[in-house]
Design an enzyme around this catalytic site. Sequence first.
Site, PDB file in Angstrom:
ATOM      1  N   GLY A  46       0.819  -1.208   0.000  1.00 16.40           N
ATOM      2  CA  GLY A  46       0.000   0.000   0.000  1.00 16.40           C
ATOM      3  C   GLY A  46       0.850   1.253   0.000  1.00 16.40           C
ATOM      4  CD  GLN A  51       3.526   5.624   2.453  1.00 13.84           C
ATOM      5  OE1 GLN A  51       2.490   5.154   2.011  1.00 13.84           O
ATOM      6  NE2 GLN A  51       4.518   4.887   2.897  1.00 13.84           N
ATOM      7  CB  CYS A  90       5.527   1.691   6.815  1.00 19.19           C
ATOM      8  SG  CYS A  90       5.061   3.245   6.047  1.00 19.19           S
ATOM      9  CG  LEU A  91       6.423   0.796   0.573  1.00 17.09           C
ATOM     10  CD1 LEU A  91       5.839   1.221  -0.765  1.00 17.09           C
ATOM     11  CD2 LEU A  91       7.478  -0.271   0.374  1.00 17.09           C
ATOM     12  CG  HIS A 132      -0.175   0.931   7.021  1.00 22.19           C
ATOM     13  ND1 HIS A 132       0.847   0.456   7.818  1.00 22.19           N
ATOM     14  CD2 HIS A 132       0.416   1.826   6.167  1.00 22.19           C
ATOM     15  CE1 HIS A 132       1.990   1.044   7.450  1.00 22.19           C
ATOM     16  NE2 HIS A 132       1.760   1.868   6.448  1.00 22.19           N
ATOM     17  CD  GLU A 133      -1.068   2.350   2.722  1.00 19.12           C
ATOM     18  OE1 GLU A 133      -0.627   3.512   2.632  1.00 19.12           O
ATOM     19  OE2 GLU A 133      -0.331   1.373   2.954  1.00 19.12           O
ATOM     20  CG  HIS A 136       0.605   6.472   5.513  1.00 16.80           C
ATOM     21  ND1 HIS A 136       1.787   6.966   5.997  1.00 16.80           N
ATOM     22  CD2 HIS A 136       0.842   5.169   5.245  1.00 16.80           C
ATOM     23  CE1 HIS A 136       2.693   5.996   6.025  1.00 16.80           C
ATOM     24  NE2 HIS A 136       2.152   4.887   5.574  1.00 16.80           N
TER      25      HIS A 136
HETATM   26 NI    NI Z   1       2.966   3.019   5.297  1.00 11.82          NI
END
Ligand code: NI
Length: 164
Positions: A46, A51, A90-91, A132-133, A136
């Site tokens: 995701g 991000q 997480c990226l 999670h997204e 963000h």
């Molecule tokens: Ni993330």
Amino acid sequence: MAIRIVRENGDEILRKKSREVEVVDDRIRELLDDMVETLHSYNGVGLAGPQIGILKRIVVIDLYDDKGPIKLVNPRIVKQKGEQEVEEGCLSFPNQFAKIIRPAEVIIEALNEKGKKIKIKGEGLLAQAISHEIDHLDGILFVDKIIPGTLEYVSPDSNKDESK
Ligand code: NI
């Protein structure tokens, strides 16, 4: 389409709240396409607007199943049920993983890339990814919610069991 730079831990933009998208136009569709391409290039599940430095409520998720990538504009959880303890990364936090409690099931409303209102029910990994997204979009990061003492740093060239 283009691969965007993923902002990492410490970048202030990750802590900002994203704004609602008013019109789903070609610019938004291009952003969503870029986000999918970026997500795939990082083998991620995701990715949310902040991000890639864009404070708009846009999210892409891909569980690499037969559904293909999911593109969400202005996603909002309207119902959630139960809990699941999951391993999460997480990226924006490369090579970091921790245990966290996420809802077991969520129902969300959003707009799709055509600007049409959609409702999606997610369980398991999809519920985790959606939660999670959407976090963000409100400047909330997974490290804010982890079960204390479970954060692990995993070297990218070793598998997780070896790194313990
Ligand atoms: Ni993330």
